[in-house]
Design a protein around this motif. Sequence first.
Motif, PDB file in Angstrom:
ATOM      1  N   ILE A   1       0.835  -1.205   0.000  1.00  0.00           N
ATOM      2  CA  ILE A   1       0.000   0.000   0.000  1.00  0.00           C
ATOM      3  C   ILE A   1       0.870   1.255   0.000  1.00  0.00           C
ATOM      4  N   VAL A   2       1.886   1.262   0.853  1.00  0.00           N
ATOM      5  CA  VAL A   2       2.739   2.449   0.979  1.00  0.00           C
ATOM      6  C   VAL A   2       3.549   2.665  -0.296  1.00  0.00           C
ATOM      7  N   VAL A   3       4.136   1.592  -0.804  1.00  0.00           N
ATOM      8  CA  VAL A   3       4.946   1.720  -2.019  1.00  0.00           C
ATOM      9  C   VAL A   3       4.065   2.121  -3.202  1.00  0.00           C
ATOM     10  N   SER A   4       2.872   1.537  -3.276  1.00  0.00           N
ATOM     11  CA  SER A   4       1.951   1.896  -4.357  1.00  0.00           C
ATOM     12  C   SER A   4       1.536   3.357  -4.265  1.00  0.00           C
ATOM     13  N   ALA A   5       1.335   3.856  -3.045  1.00  0.00           N
ATOM     14  CA  ALA A   5       0.970   5.269  -2.869  1.00  0.00           C
ATOM     15  C   ALA A   5       2.058   6.171  -3.432  1.00  0.00           C
ATOM     16  N   LEU A   6       3.303   5.819  -3.209  1.00  0.00           N
ATOM     17  CA  LEU A   6       4.406   6.603  -3.753  1.00  0.00           C
ATOM     18  C   LEU A   6       4.378   6.615  -5.278  1.00  0.00           C
ATOM     19  N   ARG A   7       4.118   5.473  -5.858  1.00  0.00           N
ATOM     20  CA  ARG A   7       4.130   5.375  -7.319  1.00  0.00           C
ATOM     21  C   ARG A   7       2.882   6.022  -7.930  1.00  0.00           C
ATOM     22  N   ILE A   8       1.752   5.876  -7.258  1.00  0.00           N
ATOM     23  CA  ILE A   8       0.530   6.509  -7.751  1.00  0.00           C
ATOM     24  C   ILE A   8       0.644   8.024  -7.692  1.00  0.00           C
ATOM     25  N   SER A   9       1.218   8.537  -6.615  1.00  0.00           N
ATOM     26  CA  SER A   9       1.363   9.993  -6.496  1.00  0.00           C
ATOM     27  C   SER A   9       2.250  10.533  -7.615  1.00  0.00           C
TER      28      SER A   9
ATOM     29  N   VAL B   1     -10.810   9.394  -9.554  1.00  0.00           N
ATOM     30  CA  VAL B   1     -11.133   9.833  -8.197  1.00  0.00           C
ATOM     31  C   VAL B   1     -11.976   8.768  -7.493  1.00  0.00           C
ATOM     32  N   VAL B   2     -12.995   8.282  -8.186  1.00  0.00           N
ATOM     33  CA  VAL B   2     -13.861   7.248  -7.607  1.00  0.00           C
ATOM     34  C   VAL B   2     -13.069   5.972  -7.341  1.00  0.00           C
ATOM     35  N   LEU B   3     -12.196   5.609  -8.256  1.00  0.00           N
ATOM     36  CA  LEU B   3     -11.386   4.405  -8.091  1.00  0.00           C
ATOM     37  C   LEU B   3     -10.523   4.487  -6.838  1.00  0.00           C
ATOM     38  N   LEU B   4      -9.887   5.629  -6.611  1.00  0.00           N
ATOM     39  CA  LEU B   4      -9.022   5.774  -5.444  1.00  0.00           C
ATOM     40  C   LEU B   4      -9.821   5.793  -4.145  1.00  0.00           C
ATOM     41  N   LYS B   5     -11.090   6.167  -4.223  1.00  0.00           N
ATOM     42  CA  LYS B   5     -11.948   6.140  -3.041  1.00  0.00           C
ATOM     43  C   LYS B   5     -12.457   4.732  -2.742  1.00  0.00           C
ATOM     44  N   THR B   6     -12.747   3.975  -3.802  1.00  0.00           N
ATOM     45  CA  THR B   6     -13.445   2.697  -3.630  1.00  0.00           C
ATOM     46  C   THR B   6     -12.597   1.462  -3.913  1.00  0.00           C
ATOM     47  N   GLN B   7     -11.543   1.626  -4.713  1.00  0.00           N
ATOM     48  CA  GLN B   7     -10.729   0.502  -5.179  1.00  0.00           C
ATOM     49  C   GLN B   7     -11.587  -0.535  -5.902  1.00  0.00           C
ATOM     50  N   ASP B   8     -12.580  -0.068  -6.623  1.00  0.00           N
ATOM     51  CA  ASP B   8     -13.480  -0.941  -7.373  1.00  0.00           C
ATOM     52  C   ASP B   8     -12.791  -1.372  -8.666  1.00  0.00           C
ATOM     53  N   PRO B   9     -12.489  -2.681  -8.819  1.00  0.00           N
ATOM     54  CA  PRO B   9     -11.767  -3.144 -10.019  1.00  0.00           C
ATOM     55  C   PRO B   9     -12.555  -2.927 -11.308  1.00  0.00           C
ATOM     56  N   LEU B  10     -13.877  -2.841 -11.224  1.00  0.00           N
ATOM     57  CA  LEU B  10     -14.679  -2.593 -12.417  1.00  0.00           C
ATOM     58  C   LEU B  10     -14.393  -1.205 -12.980  1.00  0.00           C
ATOM     59  N   ILE B  11     -14.182  -0.247 -12.086  1.00  0.00           N
ATOM     60  CA  ILE B  11     -13.845   1.109 -12.541  1.00  0.00           C
ATOM     61  C   ILE B  11     -12.461   1.127 -13.171  1.00  0.00           C
TER      62      ILE B  11
ATOM     63  N   LEU C   1      -3.876  -4.077  -5.883  1.00  0.00           N
ATOM     64  CA  LEU C   1      -4.059  -3.990  -4.438  1.00  0.00           C
ATOM     65  C   LEU C   1      -5.411  -4.556  -4.012  1.00  0.00           C
ATOM     66  N   ALA C   2      -6.427  -4.335  -4.836  1.00  0.00           N
ATOM     67  CA  ALA C   2      -7.778  -4.766  -4.484  1.00  0.00           C
ATOM     68  C   ALA C   2      -7.990  -6.261  -4.677  1.00  0.00           C
ATOM     69  N   THR C   3      -7.334  -6.836  -5.707  1.00  0.00           N
ATOM     70  CA  THR C   3      -7.629  -8.231  -6.068  1.00  0.00           C
ATOM     71  C   THR C   3      -6.442  -9.167  -5.922  1.00  0.00           C
ATOM     72  N   GLY C   4      -5.240  -8.614  -5.875  1.00  0.00           N
ATOM     73  CA  GLY C   4      -4.042  -9.456  -5.856  1.00  0.00           C
ATOM     74  C   GLY C   4      -3.724 -10.029  -7.222  1.00  0.00           C
ATOM     75  N   ASP C   5      -4.452  -9.576  -8.257  1.00  0.00           N
ATOM     76  CA  ASP C   5      -4.291 -10.107  -9.601  1.00  0.00           C
ATOM     77  C   ASP C   5      -3.566  -9.093 -10.470  1.00  0.00           C
ATOM     78  N   TRP C   6      -2.439  -9.505 -11.025  1.00  0.00           N
ATOM     79  CA  TRP C   6      -1.656  -8.628 -11.888  1.00  0.00           C
ATOM     80  C   TRP C   6      -1.681  -9.117 -13.333  1.00  0.00           C
ATOM     81  N   SER C   7      -2.658  -9.969 -13.679  1.00  0.00           N
ATOM     82  CA  SER C   7      -2.707 -10.539 -15.021  1.00  0.00           C
ATOM     83  C   SER C   7      -2.931  -9.447 -16.046  1.00  0.00           C
ATOM     84  N   GLY C   8      -2.184  -9.519 -17.109  1.00  0.00           N
ATOM     85  CA  GLY C   8      -2.333  -8.546 -18.188  1.00  0.00           C
ATOM     86  C   GLY C   8      -1.649  -7.227 -17.933  1.00  0.00           C
ATOM     87  N   ALA C   9      -0.935  -7.120 -16.822  1.00  0.00           N
ATOM     88  CA  ALA C   9      -0.267  -5.842 -16.524  1.00  0.00           C
ATOM     89  C   ALA C   9       1.174  -6.099 -16.173  1.00  0.00           C
ATOM     90  N   ASP C  10       2.109  -5.614 -17.027  1.00  0.00           N
ATOM     91  CA  ASP C  10       3.524  -5.776 -16.719  1.00  0.00           C
ATOM     92  C   ASP C  10       4.018  -4.751 -15.728  1.00  0.00           C
TER      93      ASP C  10
END
Length: 222
Positions: free
Chosen positions: A79-87, A136-146, A207-216
């Motif tokens: 979570i912390v490392v991802s926050a750095l990269r997302i920012s 914005v909604v994605l960062l609030k909800t972590q909804d993988p559909l968004i 982060l939400a699903t633990g699934d990194w399929s299709g994303a390098d």
Amino acid sequence: MRDVFQQELRELQERLVEIAELVEDSITNAVTAFAKTDVAVAEGVIENDNRIDEKTVELDELAISILALQQPVARDLRIVVSALRISSSLERMGDMAEHIAQLARYRFPERAIPKGLKSTFTEMGRVDVEIAQKLVVLLKTQDPLIANEIRDEDDRVDELHAGVFDKLLSERWKGEAEATIDATLASRYHERFADHAVSIAKKVQYLATGDWSGADDTETSA
């Protein structure tokens, strides 16, 4: 100490949302400035980018403090490392919006959008604004559909970006060199804005699903 740690993690998320909201404002206003060659709106976007940069630095300092003092592990560390990269990606999105606004300011009082490309850039701007809103909604909800919706929207931006180059390279294009450069740069900025959003969507989805399929997780360049 555990309660303090969890509060700090929540604060990271809240700060990411705050920066994303500033980015949404920036791209919305940048699109308006570019469409109307509105210098006042363009200047506001440029000023807002300074706020985005400041908020990004503050978030990064908090994340580094958490790493140093709390020594998170497992998912908390991700979570912390991802926050750095997302920012970092949000900061680059703010830069792309600023660049679009600068094109409008440089061309004033002339029209910033080259003749013959108004509908394309109107649609490209609309999609980028929608992407920013969904982010914005994605960062609030972590909804993988968004996250998936953002990736689909990026495909549309890519199509429009390719369409700009097809027109610029066609024999029918009669624009002057200045208009050609403006169109090339503006299209590139819109395309990169969406790319950075996809990069963020991939990280949140993981982060939400633990699934990194299709994303390098190949980081997009500036």
